[in-house]
Design a protein around this motif. Structure first.
Motif, PDB file in Angstrom:
ATOM      1  N   PRO A   1       4.889   8.031  -9.759  1.00  0.00           N
ATOM      2  CA  PRO A   1       4.074   6.837  -9.984  1.00  0.00           C
ATOM      3  C   PRO A   1       2.833   6.783  -9.109  1.00  0.00           C
ATOM      4  O   PRO A   1       1.885   6.069  -9.410  1.00  0.00           O
ATOM      5  CB  PRO A   1       5.035   5.699  -9.647  1.00  0.00           C
ATOM      6  CG  PRO A   1       5.996   6.295  -8.671  1.00  0.00           C
ATOM      7  CD  PRO A   1       6.166   7.723  -9.100  1.00  0.00           C
ATOM      8  N   VAL A   2       2.832   7.525  -8.000  1.00  0.00           N
ATOM      9  CA  VAL A   2       1.702   7.512  -7.076  1.00  0.00           C
ATOM     10  C   VAL A   2       1.293   8.946  -6.777  1.00  0.00           C
ATOM     11  O   VAL A   2       2.149   9.791  -6.500  1.00  0.00           O
ATOM     12  CB  VAL A   2       2.063   6.793  -5.754  1.00  0.00           C
ATOM     13  CG1 VAL A   2       0.896   6.871  -4.779  1.00  0.00           C
ATOM     14  CG2 VAL A   2       2.436   5.344  -6.023  1.00  0.00           C
ATOM     15  N   ALA A   3       0.004   9.229  -6.853  1.00  0.00           N
ATOM     16  CA  ALA A   3      -0.497  10.564  -6.539  1.00  0.00           C
ATOM     17  C   ALA A   3      -1.124  10.538  -5.149  1.00  0.00           C
ATOM     18  O   ALA A   3      -2.129   9.857  -4.925  1.00  0.00           O
ATOM     19  CB  ALA A   3      -1.527  10.995  -7.577  1.00  0.00           C
ATOM     20  N   TYR A   4      -0.516  11.248  -4.202  1.00  0.00           N
ATOM     21  CA  TYR A   4      -1.043  11.327  -2.849  1.00  0.00           C
ATOM     22  C   TYR A   4      -1.972  12.518  -2.719  1.00  0.00           C
ATOM     23  O   TYR A   4      -1.710  13.602  -3.237  1.00  0.00           O
ATOM     24  CB  TYR A   4       0.101  11.438  -1.839  1.00  0.00           C
ATOM     25  CG  TYR A   4       0.811  10.131  -1.575  1.00  0.00           C
ATOM     26  CD1 TYR A   4       0.516   9.376  -0.454  1.00  0.00           C
ATOM     27  CD2 TYR A   4       1.765   9.658  -2.462  1.00  0.00           C
ATOM     28  CE1 TYR A   4       1.167   8.169  -0.212  1.00  0.00           C
ATOM     29  CE2 TYR A   4       2.420   8.462  -2.241  1.00  0.00           C
ATOM     30  CZ  TYR A   4       2.120   7.717  -1.104  1.00  0.00           C
ATOM     31  OH  TYR A   4       2.761   6.528  -0.887  1.00  0.00           O
ATOM     32  N   HIS A   5      -3.050  12.310  -1.997  1.00  0.00           N
ATOM     33  CA  HIS A   5      -4.024  13.366  -1.746  1.00  0.00           C
ATOM     34  C   HIS A   5      -3.652  14.067  -0.447  1.00  0.00           C
ATOM     35  O   HIS A   5      -3.312  13.430   0.549  1.00  0.00           O
ATOM     36  CB  HIS A   5      -5.422  12.736  -1.633  1.00  0.00           C
ATOM     37  CG  HIS A   5      -6.464  13.647  -1.071  1.00  0.00           C
ATOM     38  ND1 HIS A   5      -6.893  13.580   0.246  1.00  0.00           N
ATOM     39  CD2 HIS A   5      -7.156  14.660  -1.633  1.00  0.00           C
ATOM     40  CE1 HIS A   5      -7.817  14.495   0.458  1.00  0.00           C
ATOM     41  NE2 HIS A   5      -7.999  15.159  -0.663  1.00  0.00           N
ATOM     42  N   VAL A   6      -3.682  15.386  -0.444  1.00  0.00           N
ATOM     43  CA  VAL A   6      -3.433  16.142   0.779  1.00  0.00           C
ATOM     44  C   VAL A   6      -4.773  16.438   1.441  1.00  0.00           C
ATOM     45  O   VAL A   6      -5.590  17.180   0.878  1.00  0.00           O
ATOM     46  CB  VAL A   6      -2.683  17.456   0.474  1.00  0.00           C
ATOM     47  CG1 VAL A   6      -2.481  18.256   1.757  1.00  0.00           C
ATOM     48  CG2 VAL A   6      -1.348  17.175  -0.192  1.00  0.00           C
TER      49      VAL A   6
ATOM     50  N   LEU B   1      -5.484  -1.155   0.832  1.00  0.00           N
ATOM     51  CA  LEU B   1      -4.510  -0.360   1.577  1.00  0.00           C
ATOM     52  C   LEU B   1      -3.971   0.834   0.787  1.00  0.00           C
ATOM     53  O   LEU B   1      -3.938   1.962   1.315  1.00  0.00           O
ATOM     54  CB  LEU B   1      -3.366  -1.253   2.053  1.00  0.00           C
ATOM     55  CG  LEU B   1      -2.247  -0.558   2.837  1.00  0.00           C
ATOM     56  CD1 LEU B   1      -2.793   0.033   4.130  1.00  0.00           C
ATOM     57  CD2 LEU B   1      -1.114  -1.547   3.131  1.00  0.00           C
ATOM     58  N   PRO B   2      -3.530   0.665  -0.472  1.00  0.00           N
ATOM     59  CA  PRO B   2      -2.959   1.820  -1.184  1.00  0.00           C
ATOM     60  C   PRO B   2      -3.917   2.996  -1.321  1.00  0.00           C
ATOM     61  O   PRO B   2      -3.524   4.146  -1.113  1.00  0.00           O
ATOM     62  CB  PRO B   2      -2.588   1.234  -2.550  1.00  0.00           C
ATOM     63  CG  PRO B   2      -2.384  -0.222  -2.293  1.00  0.00           C
ATOM     64  CD  PRO B   2      -3.413  -0.578  -1.264  1.00  0.00           C
ATOM     65  N   VAL B   3      -5.174   2.735  -1.654  1.00  0.00           N
ATOM     66  CA  VAL B   3      -6.100   3.849  -1.874  1.00  0.00           C
ATOM     67  C   VAL B   3      -6.408   4.554  -0.561  1.00  0.00           C
ATOM     68  O   VAL B   3      -6.590   5.777  -0.521  1.00  0.00           O
ATOM     69  CB  VAL B   3      -7.396   3.361  -2.567  1.00  0.00           C
ATOM     70  CG1 VAL B   3      -8.228   2.465  -1.670  1.00  0.00           C
ATOM     71  CG2 VAL B   3      -8.226   4.555  -3.045  1.00  0.00           C
ATOM     72  N   VAL B   4      -6.423   3.808   0.551  1.00  0.00           N
ATOM     73  CA  VAL B   4      -6.673   4.420   1.861  1.00  0.00           C
ATOM     74  C   VAL B   4      -5.494   5.298   2.271  1.00  0.00           C
ATOM     75  O   VAL B   4      -5.666   6.459   2.655  1.00  0.00           O
ATOM     76  CB  VAL B   4      -6.939   3.336   2.930  1.00  0.00           C
ATOM     77  CG1 VAL B   4      -7.043   3.973   4.315  1.00  0.00           C
ATOM     78  CG2 VAL B   4      -8.215   2.568   2.617  1.00  0.00           C
ATOM     79  N   THR B   5      -4.287   4.747   2.183  1.00  0.00           N
ATOM     80  CA  THR B   5      -3.115   5.521   2.605  1.00  0.00           C
ATOM     81  C   THR B   5      -2.873   6.722   1.696  1.00  0.00           C
ATOM     82  O   THR B   5      -2.452   7.780   2.165  1.00  0.00           O
ATOM     83  CB  THR B   5      -1.862   4.628   2.654  1.00  0.00           C
ATOM     84  OG1 THR B   5      -1.674   3.985   1.391  1.00  0.00           O
ATOM     85  CG2 THR B   5      -1.987   3.582   3.749  1.00  0.00           C
ATOM     86  N   GLN B   6      -3.149   6.572   0.411  1.00  0.00           N
ATOM     87  CA  GLN B   6      -2.949   7.697  -0.504  1.00  0.00           C
ATOM     88  C   GLN B   6      -3.941   8.821  -0.231  1.00  0.00           C
ATOM     89  O   GLN B   6      -3.590   9.996  -0.297  1.00  0.00           O
ATOM     90  CB  GLN B   6      -3.050   7.217  -1.947  1.00  0.00           C
ATOM     91  CG  GLN B   6      -1.854   6.380  -2.389  1.00  0.00           C
ATOM     92  CD  GLN B   6      -2.107   5.589  -3.659  1.00  0.00           C
ATOM     93  OE1 GLN B   6      -2.915   5.987  -4.505  1.00  0.00           O
ATOM     94  NE2 GLN B   6      -1.433   4.460  -3.817  1.00  0.00           N
ATOM     95  N   PHE B   7      -5.184   8.473   0.099  1.00  0.00           N
ATOM     96  CA  PHE B   7      -6.169   9.524   0.381  1.00  0.00           C
ATOM     97  C   PHE B   7      -5.789  10.304   1.624  1.00  0.00           C
ATOM     98  O   PHE B   7      -5.916  11.533   1.670  1.00  0.00           O
ATOM     99  CB  PHE B   7      -7.578   8.947   0.559  1.00  0.00           C
ATOM    100  CG  PHE B   7      -8.605  10.014   0.872  1.00  0.00           C
ATOM    101  CD1 PHE B   7      -9.178  10.760  -0.146  1.00  0.00           C
ATOM    102  CD2 PHE B   7      -8.943  10.303   2.186  1.00  0.00           C
ATOM    103  CE1 PHE B   7     -10.092  11.777   0.148  1.00  0.00           C
ATOM    104  CE2 PHE B   7      -9.856  11.319   2.488  1.00  0.00           C
ATOM    105  CZ  PHE B   7     -10.429  12.052   1.464  1.00  0.00           C
ATOM    106  N   PHE B   8      -5.312   9.597   2.654  1.00  0.00           N
ATOM    107  CA  PHE B   8      -4.967  10.257   3.911  1.00  0.00           C
ATOM    108  C   PHE B   8      -3.502  10.684   3.973  1.00  0.00           C
ATOM    109  O   PHE B   8      -3.012  11.085   5.020  1.00  0.00           O
ATOM    110  CB  PHE B   8      -5.308   9.351   5.091  1.00  0.00           C
ATOM    111  CG  PHE B   8      -6.786   9.193   5.333  1.00  0.00           C
ATOM    112  CD1 PHE B   8      -7.509  10.207   5.939  1.00  0.00           C
ATOM    113  CD2 PHE B   8      -7.448   8.037   4.941  1.00  0.00           C
ATOM    114  CE1 PHE B   8      -8.876  10.070   6.167  1.00  0.00           C
ATOM    115  CE2 PHE B   8      -8.818   7.890   5.172  1.00  0.00           C
ATOM    116  CZ  PHE B   8      -9.534   8.914   5.780  1.00  0.00           C
TER     117      PHE B   8
END
Length: 296
Positions: free
Chosen positions: A119-124, A239-246
């Motif tokens: 459901p969530v795509a995290y960026h490495v 918050l979600p977009v910041v935490t997912q990018f990092f």
């Protein structure tokens, strides 16, 4: 398949919460200990998983062994070849022996058989990635944004002020304090750098809370001017977009704690990532050397 039980994230999530002192009478019986493990699934049955596990400091060296699942229902979501992180629960008796070993809080970090879409795509974070111009509210109640630091080498980490695990947020903040002092000893380098501690708990970590927390770590307390080290938080919406990018995984723990991963990023003068440190193993002196090289 349930997507609420296991989330595909790029790194491990850890439990950050309060540790309560064990009454002396309880020491006569087994004491439950908790560790974090990563490894590759070898096989499963109805109640167990065989895991080719990595070294777990303080618990065991790298080895392949069977683990009982605290929640057997997750077994349908595990496949041979999957890489996972999990929490190991074990009872330690007065002789230091471990029994009743179980796995819980399993997170699939890489699938051998990609049979569901997370459901969530995290960026490495990867060297060369351009960092978005995220906006944050800092300890002084001012909105800052990452692009304002272009031209400087910026070291960013993620914390929350109520974290009680010494090797997690407190360790990151102590490391940053060491970096800050070392950079201050070189005025020319100091001007070319900036530190930023980002809270992923914006509801509790208000500017007032961040100011008090930051002043304690700089050692200047109420006299701190925060000219070189900001403590800030994104809005709940951002918050979600910041935490997912990092690549910061955050989930609720108990009423005062959060389960989270670690992420520290060094950003170059051009706003692009130089290095990503995804754990607590980085050393201030090594980061300072990299900062010095890239600020020259």
């Amino acid at each position: 398949m349930s997507c609420t039980r296991l989330f595909l994230v790029a790194f491990v999530a850890f439990l950050a919460g309060c540790h309560h002192e064990v009454p002396s009478a309880a020491l006569q019986s087994a004491e439950q200990k908790s560790f974090t493990i990563r490894g590759k699934v070898v096989s499963t049955d109805a109640t167990h998983v065989t895991l080719d596990g990595e070294d777990v400091p303080g618990f065991m060296e790298a080895m392949t062994m069977d683990y009982k699942l605290k929640d057997p229902s997750v077994v349908s979501e595990l496949h041979p070849g999957d890489r996972i992180s999990a929490k190991v629960l074990a009872d330690r008796d007065k002789d230091g022996n471990y029994t009743n070993i179980q796995l819980k809080d399993i997170v699939v970090i890489a699938q051998a058989r990609p049979d569901y879409k997370p459901p969530v795509a995290y960026h490495v974070p990867t060297p060369g990635d351009q960092v978005p111009d995220f906006k944050l509210l800092n300890q002084s109640g001012r909105t800052i944004h990452l692009d304002q630091f272009k031209g400087k080498v910026v070291l960013v980490t993620f914390i929350y002020t109520r974290c009680q695990l010494a090797d997690f947020c407190p360790r990151m903040s102590h490391n940053f304090a060491d970096v800050d002092k070392a950079l201050a000893a070189d005025p020319a380098l100091y001007k070319k750098t900036h530190l930023l501690s980002v809270s992923f708990d914006p509801t509790y970590d208000t500017p007032k809370v961040l100011r008090s927390y930051g002043g304690a770590y700089t050692g200047n307390f109420t006299n701190e001017k925060f000219a070189h080290w900001d403590f800030a938080a994104p809005s709940e919406k951002d918050l979600p977009v910041v935490t997912q990018f990092f690549n910061v995984g955050v989930t609720p723990g108990d009423s005062t704690s959060l389960t989270h991963s670690l992420s520290t990023v060094l950003i170059g003068r051009d706003g692009k990532i130089i290095e990503w440190y995804p754990n607590n193993e980085w050393k201030p002196e090594d980061v300072i050397a990299t900062i010095r090289k890239n600020a020259a």
